[in-house]
Design an enzyme around this catalytic site. Structure first.
Site, PDB file in Angstrom:
ATOM      1  N   LYS A   1      -9.755   2.436  -2.994  1.00 52.50           N
ATOM      2  CA  LYS A   1     -10.213   1.788  -1.766  1.00 52.50           C
ATOM      3  C   LYS A   1     -11.644   2.174  -1.417  1.00 52.50           C
ATOM      4  O   LYS A   1     -11.994   3.357  -1.393  1.00 52.50           O
ATOM      5  CB  LYS A   1      -9.262   2.166  -0.620  1.00 52.50           C
ATOM      6  CG  LYS A   1      -9.531   1.473   0.692  1.00 52.50           C
ATOM      7  CD  LYS A   1      -8.500   1.914   1.727  1.00 52.50           C
ATOM      8  CE  LYS A   1      -8.735   1.243   3.066  1.00 52.50           C
ATOM      9  NZ  LYS A   1      -7.775   1.726   4.088  1.00 52.50           N
TER      10      LYS A   1
ATOM     11  N   CYS B   1      -5.263  -2.224   2.788  1.00 48.08           N
ATOM     12  CA  CYS B   1      -5.180  -2.002   4.226  1.00 48.08           C
ATOM     13  C   CYS B   1      -6.211  -2.867   4.960  1.00 48.08           C
ATOM     14  O   CYS B   1      -6.275  -4.067   4.748  1.00 48.08           O
ATOM     15  CB  CYS B   1      -5.350  -0.520   4.533  1.00 48.08           C
ATOM     16  SG  CYS B   1      -5.023  -0.060   6.251  1.00 48.08           S
TER      17      CYS B   1
ATOM     18  N   GLU C   1       0.835  -1.204   0.000  1.00 49.90           N
ATOM     19  CA  GLU C   1       0.000   0.000   0.000  1.00 49.90           C
ATOM     20  C   GLU C   1       0.872   1.257   0.000  1.00 49.90           C
ATOM     21  O   GLU C   1       1.860   1.344   0.723  1.00 49.90           O
ATOM     22  CB  GLU C   1      -0.895  -0.024   1.238  1.00 49.90           C
ATOM     23  CG  GLU C   1      -1.724   1.227   1.444  1.00 49.90           C
ATOM     24  CD  GLU C   1      -2.388   1.279   2.806  1.00 49.90           C
ATOM     25  OE1 GLU C   1      -3.301   2.095   2.979  1.00 49.90           O
ATOM     26  OE2 GLU C   1      -1.979   0.508   3.710  1.00 49.90           O
TER      27      GLU C   1
END
Length: 490
Positions: free
Chosen positions: A313, A361, A252
């Site tokens: 995301k 994440c 990430e």
């Protein structure tokens, strides 16, 4: 005083089951001291005892959050402890139930409370009791039917049985029911582990490499360190290319630059030329901008060095990527000084080298995201993350546990690339392989890469993937029926 000691003991045992020492067995007895401490207490006292247990448990379990925000940590601990307090009330109310009802009402209520905190106020499904068993492979195989909720139920049920046995409240018929449940769960688990049934029958193999850059958090956005950071990733990727992978994955926000779609950007040009030079597909994490909106993204670059597709995301970290309810409660912005990231809107499937999806994440904590990606055709999952915020401790292991369950629930391989670890491969049975380690065996805060073969899952879907959290609904229906009967009796 003894009640306080027992409450703290329960919190310590439960917290240790989530430590990096693989002490999952403690979860099977951790609630027993709490059950004892609530005996002969009023409803209010039971809440206070449970709340104290929750404060100690969460203080020990998310101690690492202090590296990000002290005020946010305190508020979160005080909030999360409420669920322990409510659980204490539920245990208190169930004391007058017949032993069989008590044994099933308690774990059902715990599952409902875990589910509630997983989604209420944006959700925090961290350290679910089921997650403590991620190394206990025979037990977690039922996750492809019940999700992690079934494992939580089984663990709390055993605590209740153990407590009832200590207090000589366990009747022979009730114990036989529990033995049958445990036998069926273990039999199913060992069956999956002893044959290839749990692997879903896929035969197509794909070689993938994961890169663990181990970039300190205080250097990630230092402009003077940007060139050196990229040099490290390029060097590791060139070394991994010697294994001839079809895909190389970076963690990430691994590229220390802002992706705006400009292919002439100096930093991204180096990445594109790298992919073309080694003739390998590349997946990288980056912060991107579209207009005035910023996103936490995964960018796919094909093997000729062309950026092809971006995933933004979907589920953001509260107080990490945005401040929830900031318009209603402006003071919340003082908890963690951050810039706002916008959530994505699409479940993106990357088509090369085979259909796959990315969880960025802590998106791997939310099972509905993984289920939806699989429904849309993903044949394996990727988790890219950066846990460097939390320094060395148990946080990376607690996070990694969620990825194990996502793999088992959907019977797919999950490939994980983390900045500071844990990076590696999880098969559809939850087995770990090719973890990035240094020569001493250390897994976190080390630099390296690892390559492994994964088996592409067929289109077949699991019961959990198809029907979702039906087990939670069953727990809810059971509790409602018990409460109605209890009120009618009163």
């Amino acid at each position: 005083m003894i009640q306080v000691i027992l409450s703290i003991l329960a919190a310590c045992l439960l917290s240790l089951s989530f430590s990096s020492f693989n002490l999952w067995l403690f979860a099977w007895i951790g609630f027993v001291p709490l059950f004892v401490s609530i005996e002969k207490k009023s409803l209010f006292q039971s809440f206070i005892i449970g709340y104290l247990c929750g404060i100690v448990f969460w203080s020990l379990s998310i101690y690492w959050l202090i590296h990000v925000t002290l005020l946010g940590q305190i508020i979160l601990i005080l909030y999360l402890a409420v669920y322990f307090g409510l659980f204490g009330c539920a245990v208190n109310l169930s004391r007058s139930f017949p032993s069989a009802v008590f044994l099933f009402f308690v774990p059902s209520t715990w599952v409902l409370l875990e589910y509630l905190r997983s989604y209420l106020f944006t959700g925090f499904p961290w350290a679910l009791i089921g997650f403590s068993q991620y190394r206990n492979l025979p037990v977690i195989q039922i996750s492809d039917i019940t999700g992690s909720w079934g494992v939580s139920f089984l663990v709390v049920l055993f605590n209740g049985v153990f407590y009832a046995a200590l207090r000589k409240r366990l009747k022979a018929k009730v114990s036989l029911i529990y033995v049958c449940i445990l036998f069926l769960c273990l039999a199913y688990g060992f069956y999956k582990l002893s044959c290839k049934a749990g692997l879903g029958g896929g035969k197509e193999l794909l070689k993938i490499s994961v890169i663990q850059g181990n970039i300190p958090q205080d250097l990630k956005w230092d402009k003077q360190a940007a060139s050196g950071i990229l040099n490290d990733y390029i060097e590791l990727t060139e070394a991994a290319a010697g294994d001839n992978p079809s895909l190389v994955i970076w963690p990430e926000a691994s590229v220390p630059a802002l992706w705006t779609g400009d292919t002439a950007d100096a930093q991204f040009s180096r990445v594109f030329s790298l992919a073309g030079r080694i003739r390998t597909n590349l997946l990288i994490g980056a912060v991107s901008r579209c207009g005035q909106a910023y996103f936490n993204s995964a960018l796919f670059i094909d093997n000729i060095g062309k950026p092809e597709k971006v995933y933004n995301k979907l589920h953001l970290v509260p107080f990490g990527e945005y401040v929830p309810f900031k318009n209603t409660f402006p003071f919340l912005q003082t908890i963690a000084p951050i810039g706002d990231i916008e959530p994505g809107k699409e479940y993106t499937i990357f088509p090369q080298p085979a259909d796959f999806a990315v969880l960025i994440c802590f998106e791997d904590l939310f099972p509905e995201l993984s289920r939806e990606f699989i429904k849309k055709g993903a044949r394996f999952l990727v988790n890219i993350t950066n846990d460097a915020w939390y320094k060395q401790g148990s946080a990376p292991y607690q996070h990694f546990a969620a990825s194990v369950f996502r793999a088992v629930e959907n019977r797919v391989h999950l490939v994980r690339a983390a900045n500071t670890g844990i990076s590696g491969f999880i098969d559809p049975l939850g087995r770990l392989s090719s973890i990035v380690r240094d020569p001493a065996g250390k897994e976190i805060f080390v630099k390296g890469y690892s390559s492994g073969n994964i088996c592409l899952a067929p289109a077949r879907r699991t019961i959990y993937n198809r029907y979702g959290d039906f087990f939670v609904l069953l727990c809810l229906l059971f509790d409602i029926c018990v409460i109605i009967l209890f009120l009618r009796k009163r």
